[in-house]
Design a protein around this motif. Structure first.
Motif, PDB file in Angstrom:
ATOM      1  N   TRP A   1       8.396   4.406   7.095  1.00 19.34           N
ATOM      2  CA  TRP A   1       6.946   4.281   6.912  1.00 19.34           C
ATOM      3  C   TRP A   1       6.683   4.186   5.423  1.00 19.34           C
ATOM      4  O   TRP A   1       7.562   4.426   4.602  1.00 19.34           O
ATOM      5  N   TRP A   2       5.459   3.794   5.100  1.00 21.84           N
ATOM      6  CA  TRP A   2       5.109   3.546   3.694  1.00 21.84           C
ATOM      7  C   TRP A   2       3.893   4.361   3.305  1.00 21.84           C
ATOM      8  O   TRP A   2       2.948   4.495   4.084  1.00 21.84           O
ATOM      9  N   GLU A   3       3.934   4.870   2.087  1.00 20.62           N
ATOM     10  CA  GLU A   3       2.779   5.628   1.584  1.00 20.62           C
ATOM     11  C   GLU A   3       2.189   4.908   0.374  1.00 20.62           C
ATOM     12  O   GLU A   3       2.916   4.369  -0.454  1.00 20.62           O
ATOM     13  N   VAL A   4       0.857   4.906   0.309  1.00 16.97           N
ATOM     14  CA  VAL A   4       0.174   4.314  -0.848  1.00 16.97           C
ATOM     15  C   VAL A   4      -0.913   5.268  -1.326  1.00 16.97           C
ATOM     16  O   VAL A   4      -1.402   6.111  -0.572  1.00 16.97           O
TER      17      VAL A   4
ATOM     18  N   ALA B   1       0.807   5.798   5.341  1.00 15.97           N
ATOM     19  CA  ALA B   1       0.103   7.040   4.999  1.00 15.97           C
ATOM     20  C   ALA B   1      -0.715   6.808   3.734  1.00 15.97           C
ATOM     21  O   ALA B   1      -0.282   6.080   2.835  1.00 15.97           O
ATOM     22  N   LEU B   2      -1.896   7.403   3.681  1.00 14.22           N
ATOM     23  CA  LEU B   2      -2.764   7.297   2.498  1.00 14.22           C
ATOM     24  C   LEU B   2      -2.720   8.629   1.759  1.00 14.22           C
ATOM     25  O   LEU B   2      -3.116   9.668   2.304  1.00 14.22           O
ATOM     26  N   HIS B   3      -2.246   8.579   0.515  1.00 13.99           N
ATOM     27  CA  HIS B   3      -2.060   9.805  -0.273  1.00 13.99           C
ATOM     28  C   HIS B   3      -2.976   9.742  -1.493  1.00 13.99           C
ATOM     29  O   HIS B   3      -2.652   9.109  -2.497  1.00 13.99           O
ATOM     30  N   GLY B   4      -4.139  10.382  -1.387  1.00 13.96           N
ATOM     31  CA  GLY B   4      -5.140  10.297  -2.448  1.00 13.96           C
ATOM     32  C   GLY B   4      -4.781  11.136  -3.657  1.00 13.96           C
ATOM     33  O   GLY B   4      -4.103  12.164  -3.547  1.00 13.96           O
ATOM     34  N   VAL B   5      -5.229  10.667  -4.822  1.00 13.85           N
ATOM     35  CA  VAL B   5      -4.963  11.408  -6.066  1.00 13.85           C
ATOM     36  C   VAL B   5      -6.249  11.731  -6.827  1.00 13.85           C
ATOM     37  O   VAL B   5      -6.183  12.362  -7.879  1.00 13.85           O
ATOM     38  N   SER B   6      -7.412  11.327  -6.316  1.00 13.51           N
ATOM     39  CA  SER B   6      -8.601  11.479  -7.159  1.00 13.51           C
ATOM     40  C   SER B   6      -9.818  12.081  -6.461  1.00 13.51           C
ATOM     41  O   SER B   6     -10.910  12.038  -7.001  1.00 13.51           O
TER      42      SER B   6
ATOM     43  N   LEU C   1     -13.250   5.536   1.128  1.00 10.84           N
ATOM     44  CA  LEU C   1     -11.989   6.035   1.682  1.00 10.84           C
ATOM     45  C   LEU C   1     -12.036   5.994   3.214  1.00 10.84           C
ATOM     46  O   LEU C   1     -11.058   5.615   3.869  1.00 10.84           O
ATOM     47  N   ALA C   2     -13.184   6.368   3.761  1.00 11.09           N
ATOM     48  CA  ALA C   2     -13.334   6.354   5.221  1.00 11.09           C
ATOM     49  C   ALA C   2     -13.221   4.920   5.747  1.00 11.09           C
ATOM     50  O   ALA C   2     -12.604   4.676   6.790  1.00 11.09           O
ATOM     51  N   ALA C   3     -13.805   3.976   5.010  1.00  9.05           N
ATOM     52  CA  ALA C   3     -13.732   2.574   5.440  1.00  9.05           C
ATOM     53  C   ALA C   3     -12.279   2.087   5.405  1.00  9.05           C
ATOM     54  O   ALA C   3     -11.824   1.384   6.318  1.00  9.05           O
ATOM     55  N   LEU C   4     -11.542   2.476   4.362  1.00 10.90           N
ATOM     56  CA  LEU C   4     -10.132   2.082   4.277  1.00 10.90           C
ATOM     57  C   LEU C   4      -9.333   2.708   5.426  1.00 10.90           C
ATOM     58  O   LEU C   4      -8.467   2.058   6.025  1.00 10.90           O
ATOM     59  N   ALA C   5      -9.656   3.967   5.737  1.00 16.52           N
ATOM     60  CA  ALA C   5      -8.940   4.655   6.819  1.00 16.52           C
ATOM     61  C   ALA C   5      -9.201   3.960   8.163  1.00 16.52           C
ATOM     62  O   ALA C   5      -8.288   3.803   8.970  1.00 16.52           O
TER      63      ALA C   5
ATOM     64  N   ILE D   1      -0.978   9.435   8.376  1.00 11.39           N
ATOM     65  CA  ILE D   1      -1.290  10.707   7.706  1.00 11.39           C
ATOM     66  C   ILE D   1      -2.211  10.386   6.530  1.00 11.39           C
ATOM     67  O   ILE D   1      -2.031   9.362   5.858  1.00 11.39           O
ATOM     68  N   MET D   2      -3.189  11.261   6.277  1.00 17.04           N
ATOM     69  CA  MET D   2      -3.979  11.177   5.031  1.00 17.04           C
ATOM     70  C   MET D   2      -3.800  12.499   4.292  1.00 17.04           C
ATOM     71  O   MET D   2      -3.840  13.563   4.915  1.00 17.04           O
TER      72      MET D   2
END
Lengths: 282, 249
Positions: free
Chosen positions: A28-31, A57-62, A79-83, A90-91
């Motif tokens: 799987w890939w995380e961004v 998976a979406l791994h937020g940094v901000s 972020l919700a729209a991207l999800a 996983i978020m």
């Protein structure tokens, strides 16, 4: 049934074509969603092409969940729209702050774990989960400073956030190793106290010694292979948790794709070797 | 201590001169504090370097990173979306004393910015030559089109900013002397990736007029006023083939 996620990699534009073609089982890939919150264009197209073939998976940094302010509503909405568009497996976000009074500080900053901080962060996580309509996993930070005024141990603080908000946790084993080294605590004892039942994802990454202070100050640089000591701690963790989706983070000094894949295969092999039924979570 | 008090103090100590509060001095005096300071500055500079690659090629890493550090202090990021950080960098370079010997640098930075904005903008279906063929002369001139959300254009009077920018973007590094006259650029995203074309002064005037909602007739008049010898049919073909225009709402 969708195949189980085993070990993943951070998606780098440099490796995009190889990432798209790769058929390793469980991959799987995380961004970082921040890199894909574009109105349109090729970035979203890349991400959707990857998503068509692999879990993401979406791994937020901000999001700055540990700031003494609610998360930015416009950012949350995007972020919700991207999800909704990506339907991530996983978020996640960090137990840290990075935006303060309208300025973004590109780092994951520390804070005293007070009762008031707990309340604020629990509120911020709950608000985020309400907007995203899904639980998020909160990552333990890397520590470089002794800070006075903690009311809570970090492991208890995280457990309490889980209890109050229903969030999951992202256990970064490299962060534990570095923090234990820098602050002088025992990494194994920390992991024994960690609420492993809530861990939805594990991160592994490389680090390096500070050029001035040497091994007394390790830096979470994500620019090297995972250190043997971190692999050893990881083996202990998954022996207790059973298989948990595990990401190899590499953000700098990128090697060729095959080298990253070899490192990823090491985590994949470790995960397929542990039996979930033999490993009741603590 | 309140969380907000901690964050006010920590933030000030990260960005400013030495703190005076005891609790901040206790943090600043630890070797680990520099890790945060360095990471914050490096994050801003790395983002600018990624977003202004052509400026970076023209001035070299050391010069670029020094200038970026000054800019980051003056105009720090407001949001976590570093992919679009640095909106004011071209204007900053225009007034940055060490850049005075490179008077074209700001215009080149403007084109790097055009690339970033084009890359991140919304998708839309452009009008093509078939649309043009369906118009009668009567309807055509009273119709209006608007620039595609991803279309960006720029004109530089004094310097061949586009020729410089294009040659560096395409890795050409021209040895032959450039003809030192002003030029213009059009950046669009007709399929997936950003592409670029030279654009005449008439073309920039035409797109400016379309962006203001003018009819095609009025836009054509603007174009020919800006450049009376312009080949208008060729200009329209260039814009349509580049996917620069969309129907008006």
């Amino acid at each position: 049934m969708a195949p189980a996620l085993t070990a993943g990699l951070g998606l780098k534009p440099l490796h995009f074509d190889e990432a798209l073609r790769c058929t390793a089982p469980g991959l799987w890939w995380e961004v970082h969603p921040e890199n894909y919150l574009a109105a349109g264009g090729p970035r979203l197209a890349w991400l959707e092409a990857i998503r068509a073939r692999h879990p993401v998976a979406l791994h937020g940094v901000s999001l700055s969940l540990a700031a003494d302010a609610p998360p930015d509503t416009a950012h949350l909405a995007r972020l919700a729209a991207l999800a909704r568009r990506v339907e991530p497996a996983i978020m996640s976000e960090h137990l840290a702050w990075s935006t303060w009074r309208g300025q973004y500080l590109p780092d994951l900053l520390p804070f005293p774990r007070t009762q008031a901080a707990l309340q604020r962060i629990a509120d911020n996580i709950a608000r985020t989960q309400d907007v995203l309509q899904r639980p998020i996993a909160i990552e333990n930070p890397t520590h470089y400073l002794h800070i006075d005024g903690h009311d809570w141990l970090e492991t208890d603080f995280l457990a309490e956030l889980v209890r109050r908000t229903g969030c999951a946790l992202l256990l970064d084993v490299n962060n534990v190793y570095i923090s234990a080294n820098n602050l002088g605590f025992d990494a194994q004892a920390y992991l024994e106290a960690f609420p492993l039942h809530a861990v939805a994802e594990i991160h592994l990454a490389g680090h390096h010694a500070d050029p001035v202070h040497g091994d007394a100050l390790l830096i979470d640089s994500h620019d090297a292979p995972v250190a043997p000591a971190v692999w050893a701690l990881y083996a202990q963790v998954i022996a207790r948790t059973g298989p948990v989706p595990t990401l190899i983070e590499r953000d700098d000094n990128l090697p060729v794709f095959s080298e990253l894949l070899t490192e990823r295969d090491q985590a994949h092999s470790a995960l397929t070797a542990v039996q979930p039924e033999d490993a009741p979570c603590s | 201590m309140q969380l907000s008090t901690f964050q006010d103090g920590f933030c000030a100590a990260l960005l400013g001169p030495a703190a005076d509060a005891q609790w901040l001095l206790a943090l600043e005096s630890q070797p680990g504090f520099a890790v945060y300071r360095n990471t914050v500055v490096k994050g801003c500079i790395d983002a600018l370097q990624a977003n202004y690659p052509t400026v970076g090629q023209l001035v070299g890493d050391d010069w670029f990173r020094a200038a970026a550090a000054v800019f980051a202090r003056a105009q720090p990021p407001r949001k976590g979306l570093l992919v679009s950080y640095g909106e004011g960098f071209a204007d900053f370079l225009a007034g940055f004393a060490p850049a005075a010997e490179l008077p074209y640098l700001s215009a080149v930075a403007c084109l790097d910015r055009c690339w970033t904005e084009c890359h991140l903008a919304a998708d839309a279906t452009a009008v093509d030559r078939q649309w043009l063929a369906q118009q009668t002369p009567d309807t055509l001139y009273q119709a209006s089109l608007q620039p595609h959300p991803a279309a960006r254009w720029a004109w530089c009077d004094e310097h061949p900013a586009y020729a410089l920018w294009q040659s560096h973007r395409e890795g050409l590094h021209p040895n032959e002397a450039l003809e030192w006259t002003g030029d213009g650029a059009l950046l669009t995203r007709p399929h997936a990736e950003v592409v670029w074309h030279p654009l005449s002064r008439a073309g920039t005037a035409f797109l400016d007029a379309c962006a203001k909602g003018h009819t095609l007739e009025a836009a054509a008049t603007s174009a020919l006023n800006a450049e009376p010898t312009a080949d208008f049919a060729a200009l329209i073909s260039t814009l349509l083939d580049a996917g620069a225009l969309i129907p008006t709402d």
